[in-house]
Write a protein that holds these residues in place. Structure first.
Motif, PDB file in Angstrom:
ATOM      1  N   GLY A   1       0.793  -1.284  -0.024  1.00 39.00           N
ATOM      2  CA  GLY A   1       0.079  -0.004  -0.131  1.00 39.00           C
ATOM      3  C   GLY A   1       0.789   1.454   0.126  1.00 39.00           C
ATOM      4  O   GLY A   1       0.486   2.208  -0.531  1.00 39.00           O
TER       5      GLY A   1
ATOM      6  N   GLY B   1       0.671   2.967  -3.577  1.00 42.26           N
ATOM      7  CA  GLY B   1       0.164   4.328  -3.481  1.00 42.26           C
ATOM      8  C   GLY B   1       0.997   5.788  -3.143  1.00 42.26           C
ATOM      9  O   GLY B   1       0.564   6.487  -3.897  1.00 42.26           O
TER      10      GLY B   1
ATOM     11  N   SER C   1       1.860   6.342  -7.014  1.00 46.67           N
ATOM     12  CA  SER C   1       0.804   6.912  -7.565  1.00 46.67           C
ATOM     13  C   SER C   1       0.515   8.169  -7.353  1.00 46.67           C
ATOM     14  O   SER C   1       0.289   8.774  -8.262  1.00 46.67           O
ATOM     15  CB  SER C   1      -0.514   5.862  -7.356  1.00 46.67           C
TER      16      SER C   1
ATOM     17  N   ASP D   1       0.031   6.636 -12.068  1.00 47.75           N
ATOM     18  CA  ASP D   1      -1.239   6.721 -11.328  1.00 47.75           C
ATOM     19  C   ASP D   1      -2.285   6.056 -11.742  1.00 47.75           C
ATOM     20  O   ASP D   1      -3.319   5.499 -11.254  1.00 47.75           O
ATOM     21  CB  ASP D   1      -1.517   8.404 -11.141  1.00 47.75           C
TER      22      ASP D   1
ATOM     23  N   GLN E   1      -4.258   2.763 -10.070  1.00 45.95           N
ATOM     24  CA  GLN E   1      -5.885   2.820  -9.678  1.00 45.95           C
ATOM     25  C   GLN E   1      -6.664   2.128 -10.326  1.00 45.95           C
ATOM     26  O   GLN E   1      -7.677   1.625  -9.746  1.00 45.95           O
ATOM     27  CB  GLN E   1      -6.155   4.533  -9.873  1.00 45.95           C
TER      28      GLN E   1
ATOM     29  N   VAL F   1      -6.277  -1.124  -8.361  1.00 42.43           N
ATOM     30  CA  VAL F   1      -6.872  -1.065  -7.229  1.00 42.43           C
ATOM     31  C   VAL F   1      -8.517  -1.048  -7.390  1.00 42.43           C
ATOM     32  O   VAL F   1      -9.134  -1.806  -6.550  1.00 42.43           O
ATOM     33  CB  VAL F   1      -6.783   0.544  -6.535  1.00 42.43           C
TER      34      VAL F   1
ATOM     35  N   THR G   1      -5.447  -2.668  -0.917  1.00 45.56           N
ATOM     36  CA  THR G   1      -5.724  -1.336  -1.691  1.00 45.56           C
ATOM     37  C   THR G   1      -6.527  -0.232  -1.032  1.00 45.56           C
ATOM     38  O   THR G   1      -6.198   0.958  -1.620  1.00 45.56           O
ATOM     39  CB  THR G   1      -7.245  -2.146  -2.704  1.00 45.56           C
TER      40      THR G   1
ATOM     41  N   ALA H   1      -3.590   1.872  -0.155  1.00 45.35           N
ATOM     42  CA  ALA H   1      -2.922   2.450  -1.304  1.00 45.35           C
ATOM     43  C   ALA H   1      -3.713   3.752  -1.936  1.00 45.35           C
ATOM     44  O   ALA H   1      -3.298   4.877  -2.206  1.00 45.35           O
ATOM     45  CB  ALA H   1      -2.821   1.670  -2.439  1.00 45.35           C
ATOM     46  N   ARG H   2      -4.847   3.863  -1.700  1.00 43.53           N
ATOM     47  CA  ARG H   2      -5.970   4.890  -2.123  1.00 43.53           C
ATOM     48  C   ARG H   2      -5.732   6.255  -1.100  1.00 43.53           C
ATOM     49  O   ARG H   2      -5.681   7.350  -1.495  1.00 43.53           O
ATOM     50  CB  ARG H   2      -7.208   4.522  -2.259  1.00 43.53           C
TER      51      ARG H   2
ATOM     52  N   ARG I   1      -2.137   7.584  -1.711  1.00 42.92           N
ATOM     53  CA  ARG I   1      -2.160   8.401  -2.996  1.00 42.92           C
ATOM     54  C   ARG I   1      -2.677   9.558  -2.599  1.00 42.92           C
ATOM     55  O   ARG I   1      -2.343  10.574  -3.131  1.00 42.92           O
ATOM     56  CB  ARG I   1      -3.026   7.406  -3.913  1.00 42.92           C
TER      57      ARG I   1
END
Length: 379
Positions: free
Chosen positions: A186, A190, A193, A201, A205, A208, A250, A253-254, A257
């Motif tokens: 992550g 992330g 990204s 990116d 994404q 993800v 996931t 990671a978001r 990011r």
């Protein structure tokens, strides 16, 4: 009034001069539920680390005469035949009795038998951490030929307390290892990204979103069912950990990011970039510390999710398999009518799962509040 005359002013001054980690620790200590959760979590990991020493018996040792032996109460006061008493650890003996009509075996107290126990006594030999040969156990019968069952025995006459203690190591470590792997994925994916954007990116994404669009439980079931049945327990353990990690990274990671997109144009990041700082230094020295509170909370709150996932897969027969011992494997052996009706103590691993999950959630909430400066200011 001077600072020396008012202790409250001294405390405030000390906190004002303390480092960030010191402030986090001060705020964390004020969170009673979090402190309680930390003590319980630390205790569980210590139990897992010293499972061989803490378990009274070999978790795989069976006894045909003790099948579904009920739990015995640990007693400290021992009365002799003359009515006197002394402090001595023991349990009351029990004997099996078979009904002549239904042939059902029941255990009744044997008033004439007592099983005396010793602390740090000799018992089944083992190798601590697979390296140090030992025979001492925290609690062992004085007569090594005797057995006692503080949490009862299972369908093969195996001590449930010893099996739960050994299952603590597997269930708690699979959560820790799985979260460590998902944390690295992550943070790296992330961070790349959010820092670089553009094609990187877009690719990250889309991956993800693809993983998030898949239903979690069927995905776990499918991947676990695809594992070869011929694999050894260590191979299956590692594979289950990797599978859980591939799904759990996931969300982090978001979040990473989004934070990186907001921070990469901040003045301190631009200054570090113009000053010749490398990408690695900018990310880990300047950007990561600003989101430390969320990282800490994500780690502590993700471990119980991993534990529940492993327990669910093993309970359904698609996770870890015997002879590996985990809380999920132990609960799988309890999914029958006889266990519900005659041996409810076989559901004790479920209580261990609840205790671990609640403690980790309390710990995660406390760490999140302590590491969040806005939460501290609002208190």
């Amino acid at each position: 009034m001077t600072a020396a005359a008012d202790p409250r002013l001294l405390t405030t001054s000390a906190e004002d001069q303390a480092s960030q980690w010191r402030l986090i620790w001060i705020a964390f200590r004020r969170h009673r539920l979090a402190m309680t959760g930390a003590i319980v979590v630390l205790s569980l990991y210590l139990i897992g680390a010293f499972a061989e020493f803490l378990a009274p018996f070999d978790p795989n040792a069976s006894s045909a005469k003790d099948i579904y032996h009920p739990p015995q109460m640990l007693r400290l006061i021992d009365r002799d035949a003359e009515g006197g008493w002394q402090l001595r650890l023991h349990v009351e003996g029990m004997k099996a009795q078979r009904d002549k009509f239904t042939l059902e075996t029941t255990f009744i107290p044997d008033s004439g038998k007592k099983i005396y126990l010793s602390i740090f006594g000799k018992g089944d030999p083992y190798a601590l951490w697979g390296l140090i040969p030992m025979e001492r156990h925290l609690l062992a019968p004085v007569n090594q030929e005797e057995h006692f069952y503080l949490l009862g025995a299972d369908r093969l006459g195996r001590d449930m307390l010893s099996r739960i203690i050994h299952g603590t190591r597997v269930s708690m470590s699979i959560g820790l290892i799985g979260v460590g792997m998902s944390l690295m994925l992550g943070l790296i994916l992330g961070g790349l990204s959010g820092y670089y954007g553009g094609v990187i990116d877009m690719v990250v994404q889309r991956v993800v979103e693809l993983i998030l669009s898949l239903p979690t439980i069927p995905l776990w079931l499918g991947l676990s069912a695809a594992l070869p049945q011929s694999w050894s327990p260590p191979q299956r353990y590692f594979a289950i950990t990797v599978i859980l990690s591939l799904v759990a990274w996931t969300e982090l990671a978001r979040v990473v990011r989004g934070r990186f997109l907001a921070l990469r144009n901040e003045d301190f990041v631009i200054s570090a970039r113009l000053d010749g700082g490398s990408t690695t230094r900018i990310i880990f020295r300047h950007m990561m510390p600003s989101m430390m509170s969320h990282i800490i909370a994500s780690v502590t709150l993700a471990i119980p999710v991993m534990i529940i996932a492993e327990t669910s897969l093993s309970f359904l027969g698609l996770g870890l398999m015997p002879p590996t011992i985990s809380w999920g494997v132990l609960l799988k052996e309890a999914q029958n009518i006889r266990s519900i009706a005659q041996a409810p103590w076989l559901f004790a691993p479920g209580a261990a799962v609840c205790l671990a999950v609640l403690s980790l959630n309390f710990l995660g909430d406390g760490l999140r509040d302590a590491a969040d400066p806005y939460a501290q200011d609002s208190r």
